[in-house]
Write an enzyme that holds these catalytic residues in place. Structure first.
Site, PDB file in Angstrom:
ATOM      1  N   LYS A  20       0.819  -1.226   0.000  1.00 12.88           N
ATOM      2  CA  LYS A  20       0.000   0.000   0.000  1.00 12.88           C
ATOM      3  C   LYS A  20       0.852   1.275   0.000  1.00 12.88           C
ATOM      4  CE  LYS A  20      -1.937  -1.356   3.817  1.00 12.88           C
ATOM      5  NZ  LYS A  20      -1.143  -2.613   3.957  1.00 12.88           N
ATOM      6  N   THR A  21       1.806   1.342   0.915  1.00 16.32           N
ATOM      7  CA  THR A  21       2.640   2.548   1.030  1.00 16.32           C
ATOM      8  C   THR A  21       3.512   2.718  -0.217  1.00 16.32           C
ATOM      9  OG1 THR A  21       2.650   2.379   3.430  1.00 16.32           O
ATOM     10  CG2 THR A  21       4.395   3.705   2.440  1.00 16.32           C
ATOM     11  N   SER A  88      -6.848  -1.568   7.129  1.00 16.72           N
ATOM     12  CA  SER A  88      -8.321  -1.603   7.229  1.00 16.72           C
ATOM     13  C   SER A  88      -8.877  -3.016   7.027  1.00 16.72           C
ATOM     14  CB  SER A  88      -8.962  -0.601   6.270  1.00 16.72           C
ATOM     15  OG  SER A  88      -8.410  -0.618   4.977  1.00 16.72           O
TER      16      SER A  88
END
Ligand SMILES: Nc1ncnc2c1ncn2[C@@H]1O[C@H](COP(=O)(O)OP(=O)(O)OP(=O)(O)O)[C@@H](O)[C@H]1O
Ligand SMILES: [Mg+2]
Length: 178
Positions: A20-21, A88
């Site tokens: 993600k990052t 999440s």
């Protein structure tokens, strides 16, 4: 409807170490050069100032992500493109963010947990195995895969740049970027 004139939220969800990052850091300048106002919100950084007292229980994670969702909503309604990179793990959190944000694009950053464990960019999987880190998603905590993500990128075979390009192409196809 020309969505490209409005703000929207790119919500990246996936296991720790899925990418993600890495992907958001590639996406940010690509969107900026299209003339969009971009605000990256990354789990690690945001938690420090937004939810310093919260733990990693389901309740605390959901509380934290509800706050994040409201920040995304405020920014996006003011024309900002938000790149939200958060594990999440629960559908309820992601669905809440979707429910309060009109322009919401969920991106499932997909990689098998074994691969994320071997990448272990922050050494968290190792610590979780040693019992030092509790509530580790993918080890001792669940990750609920999205059913209805607008975009799915499989990071197990592609390079990060390729995954970012796939997301951009899909955003174009959906009419979010010119
Ligand atoms: N296609 C890809 N997309 C993204 N990352 C990739 C890809 N292929 C390999 N990687 C590697 O996987 C690792 C992903 O780490 P990254 O910190 O981006 O994960 P993350 O999802 O942000 O994890 P966390 O939830 O713990 O913050 C990096 O070392 C990156 O170089
Ligand atoms: Mg990260």
């Amino acid at each position: 409807l020309n969505k490209s004139k409005e703000g929207f939220v790119i919500w990246l969800t996936g296991l720790p170490g899925s990418g993600k990052t890495t992907i958001s850091r590639i996406l940010e300048p690509r969107l900026t050069e299209l003339g969009l106002k971009v605000e990256p919100l990354d789990g690690d950084e945001v938690r420090v100032w937004l939810s310093p007292g919260e733990a990693f229980t389901r309740e605390d994670r959901e509380k934290h992500l509800r706050r994040v969702a409201h920040i995304c909503q405020l920014l996006s309604r003011n024309g900002v493109v938000v790149i939200a990179a958060f594990v999440s793990p629960y559908r309820t959190s992601r669905d809440y963010a979707r429910s309060i944000t009109p322009n919401f694009v969920e991106v499932f950053v997909k990689a098998p947990v074994e691969l994320c464990m071997s990448r272990d960019p922050k050494g968290l999987y190792k610590k979780a195995k040693e019992g030092v880190v509790k509530n580790m998603t993918g080890v001792s905590d669940p990750y609920e895969e999205p059913w209805d993500a607008e975009i799915v990128v499989d990071t197990s075979h592609a390079a990060p740049e390729t995954s970012a390009e796939e997301i951009l192409a899909k955003l174009r196809e959906l009419g979010f970027v010119p």
